[in-house]
Design an enzyme around this catalytic site. Structure first.
Site, PDB file in Angstrom:
ATOM      1  N   HIS A 263       0.823  -1.224   0.000  1.00 35.13           N
ATOM      2  CA  HIS A 263       0.000   0.000   0.000  1.00 35.13           C
ATOM      3  C   HIS A 263       0.847   1.260   0.000  1.00 35.13           C
ATOM      4  CE1 HIS A 263       0.030   0.925   4.415  1.00 35.13           C
ATOM      5  NE2 HIS A 263      -0.013  -0.378   4.595  1.00 35.13           N
ATOM      6  N   ASP A 275       5.952   0.846   6.988  1.00 31.40           N
ATOM      7  CA  ASP A 275       4.524   0.605   6.735  1.00 31.40           C
ATOM      8  C   ASP A 275       3.988   1.735   5.864  1.00 31.40           C
ATOM      9  OD1 ASP A 275       1.939  -0.309   6.808  1.00 31.40           O
ATOM     10  OD2 ASP A 275       1.543   0.358   8.856  1.00 31.40           O
ATOM     11  N   GLU A 309      -5.041   1.866   2.519  1.00 31.53           N
ATOM     12  CA  GLU A 309      -5.166   0.620   3.281  1.00 31.53           C
ATOM     13  C   GLU A 309      -5.451   0.927   4.737  1.00 31.53           C
ATOM     14  OE1 GLU A 309      -4.034  -2.724   5.838  1.00 31.53           O
ATOM     15  OE2 GLU A 309      -3.121  -0.741   5.792  1.00 31.53           O
ATOM     16  N   GLU A 310      -4.735   1.910   5.279  1.00 29.48           N
ATOM     17  CA  GLU A 310      -4.789   2.164   6.725  1.00 29.48           C
ATOM     18  C   GLU A 310      -6.191   2.510   7.202  1.00 29.48           C
ATOM     19  OE1 GLU A 310      -2.555   1.311   8.519  1.00 29.48           O
ATOM     20  OE2 GLU A 310      -0.578   1.646   7.636  1.00 29.48           O
ATOM     21  N   ASP A 337       3.253  -6.283   3.582  1.00 35.32           N
ATOM     22  CA  ASP A 337       2.733  -5.228   4.459  1.00 35.32           C
ATOM     23  C   ASP A 337       2.934  -5.591   5.921  1.00 35.32           C
ATOM     24  OD1 ASP A 337       1.472  -2.973   5.401  1.00 35.32           O
ATOM     25  OD2 ASP A 337      -0.553  -3.696   5.030  1.00 35.32           O
ATOM     26  N   HIS A 409       3.142   2.493  12.949  1.00 38.49           N
ATOM     27  CA  HIS A 409       2.167   3.582  13.160  1.00 38.49           C
ATOM     28  C   HIS A 409       2.654   4.660  14.124  1.00 38.49           C
ATOM     29  CE1 HIS A 409      -1.521   0.994  11.733  1.00 38.49           C
ATOM     30  NE2 HIS A 409      -0.537   0.992  10.858  1.00 38.49           N
TER      31      HIS A 409
HETATM   32 ZN    ZN Z   1      -0.447   0.134   8.980  1.00 42.23          ZN
HETATM   33 ZN    ZN Z   2       0.361  -1.498   6.343  1.00 42.80          ZN
END
Ligand code: ZN
Ligand code: ZN
Ligand code: ZN
Ligand code: ZN
Lengths: 450, 450
Positions: A263, A275, A309-310, A337, A409
């Site tokens: 992503h 990420d 995606e998140e 991912d 994150h």
């Molecule tokens: Zn993520």
């Molecule tokens: Zn991710």
């Protein structure tokens, strides 16, 4: 049944050799995180990321490079700031969860009530938290396969709804992360119709530890803990973002597609290096390595850099709808991912058509120190969900998640987290599986029932 | 000349054994960082820390426990927030340097001009930075003895004055730290009369790396980097804070003082666990261990928890003035202000009176894996400066600084950084040296010149 020709196994050795000598994945992450930075959908950086991806794919010679529109809700993050104000003042590192409503710029002040986990919060009487902040203190387990995340994330997704039912004015969770640092972990949360929407945030694991000590019963307990919480965030008008798609066309069976997903979007606290800059880099570097092989590809490799995606796999959902008619043409899919790797396991659900080819692939991955997962479960996937539901066989290349959730994150998700030899090994593993599926003939799908 | 009796060497073995089995130092840091938290002079936490120290000293049976007033300038830290706004927006982790003037709550926007180090900034023409932010990019070396700090800190102390002379509207430095994290390092800075006072901040080492990449010449350079900088901080009215002093009285020579120093204040981003909760804990735990020995102390152990070290050793200066008349009675002093340890070296300036006793002390420290420093320099000290100047011999117990500057002066300076076995070893070493000096007869001072 799927069969892999001998020539492909010779080429895969060359592919791995080139990847391990410098796959180019690091340079992709460096470019994306420096030239674009954080990639929250709807921001100028998001548009820059789409332009970056189109240009990068074209520059490397992928074909039919294009974007696909992805409609989704908007959301913005402003000032985030928290402190304990009683018994004695001290700052608290906090971040809002994605999709959360805000407190307004002035914030709220309220007493904090601690719950060890979501079940304890559920068990507290309705209305008992009127005017209070519910704090959910569950720590996350460190595991190689990332299973600790699944257990801990329930409080992030569902905490606000449960807390609101009890009357709370806000919910704070211990960050869903395995680190002991002062960097809170963001991530998506959910509301439910008919339940008041309250602000939802995560405090760093260290601030959670401090709250735990201050709230512990005993002679040192100095009374209620009161916090000030400012989360100047909130929903915005709907936006459109874009997934980016590019093909490396097969020369023999161009209509048969091997799908590689990652992503393009990221959370906004860091620059989305692990990420999912790492996944984007593994995907693009794999395609480039395969393109560089002397042996020509038989089937088509499709790289999809999914949008959003998140926030709830909006890109994957849009892709699934737009490509429903061609669902039968997907030979195999995989996604990256879960960080930079290394890849430690190859896993696919077995069946009579796939078993022999899977064993050949697993054997080809052994020099990379990858084990063959034998639990016969469906491989994990996020952005591949809709296509998998439509019948696409999914190969899981398990990225080592042991330290992934230290960073996941947070503001720490930056280029400095990328280790060249590790992402080279991961790229070697992904490129190998993609290549072998591209050169195979026959299907990985279950034989039709009689 | 100083002589150490055999009985003291027997007792020191018991002292070390007890310390290594659990010195109590961890519990002191836990109590201070949880019950009080950050300890910026002039805050409610500062007053709470003084009360905590008085109570803790009295509870453990120290004598003549009292506070000593320390006048100093006030300073407050409010909202700190920075971002790159061009070529593309992204957040920047920033903190104000201590004593800095503020930007006001609205902040400033300006182009960033990079300098590799303070010398390069000095070499740029006067006036050439009008309207710009000067950014000084020097990275810090990781060393066991902390010497990397001395080289890098010059830009923190002097950067604002040099930048202002060039016309800059603000100065930002790469954090003086050895980590690769998103946590900026604060610390003191200085202005000069006659030079405009401009806001001074530090960006995290990771944000510094991002600035370095964005500002690097080459085909990827997207043009000037513009930042928004909010440092809502600034000088306040003068305040009074307090050092806390307690004695363990000697039974034979109560007027001869062995001094153990640490500082009670801390920066406000973390909870001051390693700087200098660790020193406070080593001091108090050492005193308690010595008090618990069957053998009675001959000389007096004085524990001084100095106020306001961070802002310019105000506590030490006040103590030096208040105790000038008794300066001749200080047998030996040491301080703990470089983290949790382990202690890896014992070092004192040699002389004919001290040499034999120093060798005995060094020998007693060998089981703790401490080397005898032989470079014959004066030991390093901060809060001991005034008393050392007045003739007090100083023993340096070198705390291992290899990882200290990963954490130093950041939000990460919290309880989680304290490792029990390590701080127990450090306490064992400090307690040993204090004890042996307390039981010694004769002087460690240089023989008077003929
Ligand atoms: Zn993520
Ligand atoms: Zn991710
Ligand atoms: Zn200090
Ligand atoms: Zn300090």
């Amino acid at each position: 049944a799927a069969t892999i020709p001998a020539s492909a196994l010779t080429s895969v050795k060359e592919l791995q050799k080139r990847a391990l000598a410098g796959s180019g994945a690091y340079e992709v992450v460096e470019s994306l995180t420096t030239q674009v930075g954080p990639r929250l959908p709807g921001t100028p950086n998001d548009a820059a990321a789409v332009a970056w991806a189109v240009k990068t794919m074209k520059d490397m010679g992928l074909q039919d490079v294009h974007t696909e529109a992805v409609p989704m809700p908007g959301w913005r993050r402003g000032l985030e700031r928290a402190s304990i104000i009683a018994p004695l003042p001290q700052p608290v590192a906090v971040t809002a969860l994605g999709a959360s409503v805000g407190t307004g710029p002035e914030g709220i002040e309220a007493e904090v009530v601690r719950f060890a986990n979501l079940a304890d919060l559920k068990a507290t009487p309705d209305g008992s938290l009127a005017g209070k902040i519910a704090y959910i203190a569950l720590p996350m387990a460190r595991t190689q396969d990332g299973s600790g995340y699944g257990e801990a994330v329930a409080m992030r997704l569902g905490g606000a709804v449960v807390a609101a039912r009890k009357g709370a004015v806000a919910v704070l969770i211990r960050s869903v992360g395995t680190d002991a640092h002062r960097t809170p972990h963001t991530g998506m949360m959910r509301y439910e119709d008919g339940v008041p929407k309250i602000p939802a945030g995560a405090v760093s694991t260290i601030d959670a530890g401090q709250l735990d000590r201050l709230l512990a019963p005993g002679p040192d307990n100095k009374g209620p803990v009161k916090m000030k919480l400012v989360l100047d965030v909130g929903p915005q008008d709907p936006i459109t973002t874009y997934s980016v798609v590019g093909d490396l066309k097969g020369t023999e069976k161009p209509d048969e597609i091997v799908l590689m997903g990652a992503h393009l979007d990221s959370w906004d606290l860091g620059t989305g290096a692990i990420d999912d800059g790492a996944g984007v880099a593994i995907a693009l570097a794999s395609a480039k390595l395969i393109k560089g092989l002397p042996e020509k590809p038989k089937r088509t490799l499709r790289v999809v850099l999914f949008a959003a995606e998140e926030e709830g796999t909006y890109g994957a959902i849009a892709y699934g709808k737009a490509h429903a008619a061609e669902a039968g043409r997907y030979v195999l899919g995989t996604e990256a991912d879960l960080g930079i790797g290394p890849v430690w396991q190859f896993k696919m659900k077995g069946n009579a058509n796939a078993a022999a080819a899977q064993a050949v692939i697993a054997n080809a991955l052994q020099p990379l120190r990858v084990v063959h997962g034998r639990d016969d479960e469906e491989g994990e996937s996020s952005d591949l969900g809709p296509m998998a539901k439509a019948g696409m066989p999914v190969a899981e290349l398990s990225l080592d998640a042991t330290t992934y959730f230290d960073i996941h994150h947070t503001a720490e998700d930056t280029l400095e987290r990328i280790d060249r030899p590790t992402i080279d090994q991961s790229t070697a593993a992904y490129a190998s599986v993609l290549w072998l599926a591209m050169q195979a003939s026959g299907t990985f799908r279950e034989p039709a029932a009689h």
